[in-house]
Design a protein around this motif. Structure first.
Motif, mmCIF file in Angstrom:
data_model
loop_
_atom_site.group_PDB
_atom_site.id
_atom_site.type_symbol
_atom_site.label_atom_id
_atom_site.label_comp_id
_atom_site.label_asym_id
_atom_site.label_seq_id
_atom_site.Cartn_x
_atom_site.Cartn_y
_atom_site.Cartn_z
ATOM 1 N N ARG A 140 22.325 -88.725 3.821
ATOM 2 C CA ARG A 140 21.171 -88.279 2.648
ATOM 3 C C ARG A 140 19.926 -87.110 3.115
ATOM 4 O O ARG A 140 19.835 -87.658 4.675
ATOM 5 N N SER A 182 18.808 -96.317 -2.960
ATOM 6 C CA SER A 182 18.405 -97.493 -2.281
ATOM 7 C C SER A 182 17.112 -97.289 -1.245
ATOM 8 O O SER A 182 16.820 -98.438 -0.807
ATOM 9 N N ASP A 204 22.182 -86.642 -1.428
ATOM 10 C CA ASP A 204 23.249 -87.011 -0.750
ATOM 11 C C ASP A 204 24.393 -87.589 -1.175
ATOM 12 O O ASP A 204 24.902 -87.727 -1.853
ATOM 13 N N ARG A 226 24.839 -87.509 -5.346
ATOM 14 C CA ARG A 226 24.300 -87.100 -5.445
ATOM 15 C C ARG A 226 23.074 -85.740 -5.606
ATOM 16 O O ARG A 226 23.897 -84.874 -4.838
ATOM 17 N N ARG A 263 24.908 -94.093 -13.867
ATOM 18 C CA ARG A 263 24.107 -95.276 -13.790
ATOM 19 C C ARG A 263 22.785 -95.605 -14.990
ATOM 20 O O ARG A 263 22.210 -97.006 -15.018
HETATM 21 N N1 UDP Z 1 27.990 -94.138 -2.742
HETATM 22 C C1 UDP Z 1 29.065 -94.160 -2.967
HETATM 23 N N2 UDP Z 1 29.453 -95.829 -3.144
HETATM 24 C C2 UDP Z 1 28.719 -97.033 -2.490
HETATM 25 C C3 UDP Z 1 27.527 -96.944 -2.095
HETATM 26 C C4 UDP Z 1 26.853 -95.315 -2.561
HETATM 27 O O1 UDP Z 1 29.979 -92.894 -3.243
HETATM 28 O O2 UDP Z 1 28.919 -97.786 -3.158
HETATM 29 C C5 UDP Z 1 27.323 -93.276 -2.519
HETATM 30 C C6 UDP Z 1 25.969 -92.637 -4.358
HETATM 31 O O3 UDP Z 1 26.701 -91.938 -4.902
HETATM 32 C C7 UDP Z 1 25.114 -92.088 -3.238
HETATM 33 C C8 UDP Z 1 24.567 -91.841 -2.468
HETATM 34 O O4 UDP Z 1 26.325 -92.844 -1.339
HETATM 35 O O5 UDP Z 1 25.473 -90.213 -3.038
HETATM 36 C C9 UDP Z 1 23.882 -93.332 -2.008
HETATM 37 O O6 UDP Z 1 23.772 -94.025 -2.042
HETATM 38 P P1 UDP Z 1 22.589 -95.237 -2.268
HETATM 39 O O7 UDP Z 1 22.738 -96.174 -0.673
HETATM 40 O O8 UDP Z 1 21.012 -94.666 -2.294
HETATM 41 O O9 UDP Z 1 23.459 -96.686 -3.071
HETATM 42 P P2 UDP Z 1 23.027 -96.445 -4.814
HETATM 43 O O10 UDP Z 1 21.224 -96.564 -5.348
HETATM 44 O O11 UDP Z 1 23.775 -95.244 -5.296
HETATM 45 O O12 UDP Z 1 23.763 -97.910 -5.415
#
Ligand code: UDP
Length: 235
Positions: free
Chosen positions: A94, A100, A175, A200, A216
């Motif tokens: 990130r 998340s 991220d 992202r 999403r």
């Molecule tokens: N991400 C992914 N696969 C997963 C979970 C997350 O590719 O199973 C990527 C997501 O697209 C983002 C980054 O990892 O670019 C961080 O994701 P985050 O932990 O914020 O989870 P989210 O809220 O997207 O589920």
């Protein structure tokens, strides 16, 4: 490629066996899922766009000395890849707070982080892919101690290369998620994909989201965002 040589079908990709035991073909699908598969849909032309974007980015990384799984793009939606034994861990990097980490720790969306922040998640659907600390990785023997150090070094290097590449194209790399595995010679190699499904991307001037968050969160212009990212990456 027939059903007979399908090795695995995931949410966004199908892995096919090839004539060579050391290579697989990864076919990118238009299917999209979010929230642990609770939300399902299709994004038109996502498969071909993500295959192209991922191929270009893996090639960029190779040119910068990072070993990747990519051998060649063999169809519009399919990449020929070195077969790897994947680590059961996903690494999230990130640069800005989003997703998340905002829910978990109360960061404001878009806040610049002091330095690239690494998080690890256990790849286990039945457990809901929980976040794990390095102590858990060691306790569960998910990645060896020295291998984990190497993975962290690679992740930071990849982040530096990609952040610069996207900044030059007017995109903030907010991220992204990476997966690594080992090849037959024991080398640590970058696998899976790098695409708007796994990153992202925000337009640097308007902050418009150009990634899967549009799906999403039902923000509209989903296909357009993938098309725009392909255009920027091809520049
Ligand atoms: N991400 C992914 N696969 C997963 C979970 C997350 O590719 O199973 C990527 C997501 O697209 C983002 C980054 O990892 O670019 C961080 O994701 P985050 O932990 O914020 O989870 P989210 O809220 O997207 O589920």
């Amino acid at each position: 490629m027939t059903n007979r040589n399908k090795i695995y079908e995931g949410k966004a990709k199908i892995v096919w066996a090839t004539e060579k035991p050391e290579e697989v073909a990864q076919q990118f699908k238009d299917d999209a899922t979010a929230f642990d598969g609770k939300k399902k849909g299709q994004i038109a032309r996502k498969g071909v766009r993500n295959a192209r974007i991922s191929a270009i980015l893996f090639k960029l990384l190779e040119e910068n000395g990072i070993a990747t799984q990519l051998v060649d793009q063999i169809f519009d939606d399919t990449l020929l890849c070195k077969k790897l034994v994947m680590y059961p861990v996903e690494v999230v990097v990130r640069n800005y707070a989003a997703g998340s980490i905002c829910k978990r720790l109360g960061f404001e969306e878009g806040a610049r982080l002091k330095e690239p922040l690494l998080e690890f998640f256990l790849k286990d659907d039945s457990l809901g892919d929980p976040m794990v600390a390095e102590a858990h990785i060691r306790e569960l023997d998910l990645v060896g101690r020295e291998e984990l150090a190497e993975v962290k070094r690679l992740v930071l290097e990849i982040n530096a290369i990609l952040s610069k590449f996207f900044a030059d194209r007017g995109v903030m790399l907010v991220d992204f998620k990476l997966e690594f595995g080992k090849d037959g010679d024991g080398n640590i190699v970058l696998g899976d994909e790098i695409s708007p499904d796994t990153c992202r991307f925000w337009d640097a001037s308007t902050k418009k989201k150009l990634d899967k968050d549009r799906f999403r969160r039902d923000l509209g212009d989903v296909e357009e965002a993938y098309a725009e990212m392909l255009k920027r990456v091809e520049k």
